[in-house]
Write an enzyme that holds these catalytic residues in place. Structure first.
Site, PDB file in Angstrom:
ATOM      1  CG  HIS A   4       1.950  33.027 -32.564  1.00 53.68           C
ATOM      2  ND1 HIS A   4       2.177  33.459 -31.281  1.00 53.68           N
ATOM      3  CD2 HIS A   4       3.106  32.443 -32.968  1.00 53.68           C
ATOM      4  CE1 HIS A   4       3.411  33.152 -30.914  1.00 53.68           C
ATOM      5  NE2 HIS A   4       3.999  32.517 -31.925  1.00 53.68           N
ATOM      6  CG  HIS A  38       3.154  28.650 -29.791  1.00 53.91           C
ATOM      7  ND1 HIS A  38       2.900  28.404 -31.120  1.00 53.91           N
ATOM      8  CD2 HIS A  38       4.221  29.491 -29.762  1.00 53.91           C
ATOM      9  CE1 HIS A  38       3.772  29.051 -31.871  1.00 53.91           C
ATOM     10  NE2 HIS A  38       4.579  29.733 -31.073  1.00 53.91           N
ATOM     11  NE  ARG A  93       9.507  33.388 -32.805  1.00 52.57           N
ATOM     12  CZ  ARG A  93       9.667  33.084 -31.518  1.00 52.57           C
ATOM     13  NH1 ARG A  93      10.851  33.152 -30.963  1.00 52.57           N
ATOM     14  NH2 ARG A  93       8.630  32.710 -30.797  1.00 52.57           N
ATOM     15  CG  ASP A 152       6.313  33.416 -29.023  1.00 53.16           C
ATOM     16  OD1 ASP A 152       6.063  32.264 -29.420  1.00 53.16           O
ATOM     17  OD2 ASP A 152       6.329  34.409 -29.772  1.00 53.16           O
TER      18      ASP A 152
HETATM   19  C1  SIN Z   1       6.483  31.500 -34.286  1.00 53.49           C
HETATM   20  O1  SIN Z   1       5.783  30.717 -33.671  1.00 53.49           O
HETATM   21  O2  SIN Z   1       7.104  32.392 -33.734  1.00 53.49           O
HETATM   22  C2  SIN Z   1       6.581  31.396 -35.798  1.00 53.49           C
HETATM   23  C3  SIN Z   1       5.444  32.058 -36.478  1.00 53.49           C
HETATM   24  C4  SIN Z   1       5.581  31.993 -37.990  1.00 53.49           C
HETATM   25  O3  SIN Z   1       6.611  31.563 -38.497  1.00 53.49           O
HETATM   26  O4  SIN Z   1       4.648  32.393 -38.666  1.00 53.49           O
END
Ligand code: SIN
Length: 289
Positions: free
Chosen positions: A265, A107, A280, A109
């Site tokens: 990612h 996906h 995050r 973000d």
């Molecule tokens: C995410 O999708 O932001 C998480 C990525 C991760 O935890 O590696």
């Protein structure tokens, strides 16, 4: 790597980690305020490598927010509660008892929002002994490797991006609550539940075209889900072919910064019975075109 030559830097060092995308950056302490010249080089490194990684960073929520504000306004997640004292910082806490993880599909973000995220920063507070790596994929390469016929076919098509429903129809909040130790929120009732975005996106800074696809794209504008499915599934599978990807092995103190406008990612869920805690912060973006 076309367009990703990593020409000389004065203040930072870059070390590419894969052929497709990704570079480790050294010579920077993100815990301190950074000079404009250093920030300009970090921006160039991000645009050239699409995702950049910093090791051994002594971050706090305040330090992450200070670094993130250099790139734009901070985004507040509509579905997941932030940290009690820092609502703009998400703590992704996968405990030993959790079966599923956050971000465990390909996906990019906030694609469900009218103005999806420009970039995301993720800092590793606690990592498993092995596993918990994150995969990234280069969406410029995904687009450039399509045939001319497919490029023409999708040139004016928009994907319908959905945020609060999984494809099964269960609410995202309900799914998350069942799978990860995080506090989920129901979004404000006036928040758009889906957004239409072009499948071929032009990067506002590099001017390059990329394939704008990911798990949030459920169907195509003006088409039924059944009609859309073959093309959506083909493009989704194509978008993360191994030669478009890199894989990052986290250590405590690593920080990744990715450009959501040209990457996807995937957080790998391969550490049962271990804990992984990440912080995050997401930077707001603009309307895709
Ligand atoms: C995410 O999708 O932001 C998480 C990525 C991760 O935890 O590696």
């Amino acid at each position: 790597m076309d367009g990703m030559s990593n020409s000389a830097y004065r203040y930072i060092q870059t070390h590419r980690i894969a052929g497709a995308l990704g570079a480790e950056i050294s010579g920077v302490n993100l815990a301190e305020p950074l000079a404009l010249e250093v920030l300009a080089e970090i921006r160039r490194a991000l645009l050239e490598n699409l995702v950049i990684f910093f090791r051994d960073q002594d971050m706090t929520p305040e330090r992450m927010l200070r670094f993130a504000r250099n790139w734009g306004e901070i985004h507040r997640h509509p579905y997941i509660a932030g940290m009690p004292d820092y609502p703009d910082v998400l703590e992704l806490n996968k405990k030993a008892s959790d079966k599923r993880n956050f971000g465990g599909d390909w996906h990019t973000d906030q694609m469900f929002a009218p103005k999806p995220a420009m970039g995301t920063m993720l800092w590793a507070k606690q990592v498993p002994a092995a596993g918990g790596d994150t995969l990234f994929a280069n969406m410029y390469l995904a687009y450039e490797s399509l045939s001319d016929g497919m490029k023409a076919l999708i040139s004016d098509v928009r994907g319908m991006c959905v945020g609060d429903k999984k494809k099964s129809g269960a609410s995202r909040a309900a799914v998350n609550a069942a799978t990860i130790s995080m506090t989920t929120l129901e979004p404000p009732p006036d928040m758009p539940r889906e957004s239409a975005h072009p499948l071929v996106r032009t990067h506002p800074e590099t001017g390059r075209k990329s394939l704008y696809i990911g798990g949030h794209v459920h169907y195509l504008e003006n088409m039924t889900r059944e009609e859309s499915a073959p093309l959506v599934e083909y493009l989704y599978e194509h978008s993360h072919r191994p030669e478009f990807t890199c894989r990052f092995r986290w250590q405590q103190g690593s920080l990744a910064f990715w450009d959501n406008r040209c990457t996807q990612h995937f957080a790998i869920n391969d550490y049962p019975a271990e804990t992984r805690i990440m912080h995050r912060v997401t930077v707001c973006g603009d309307t895709p075109y």
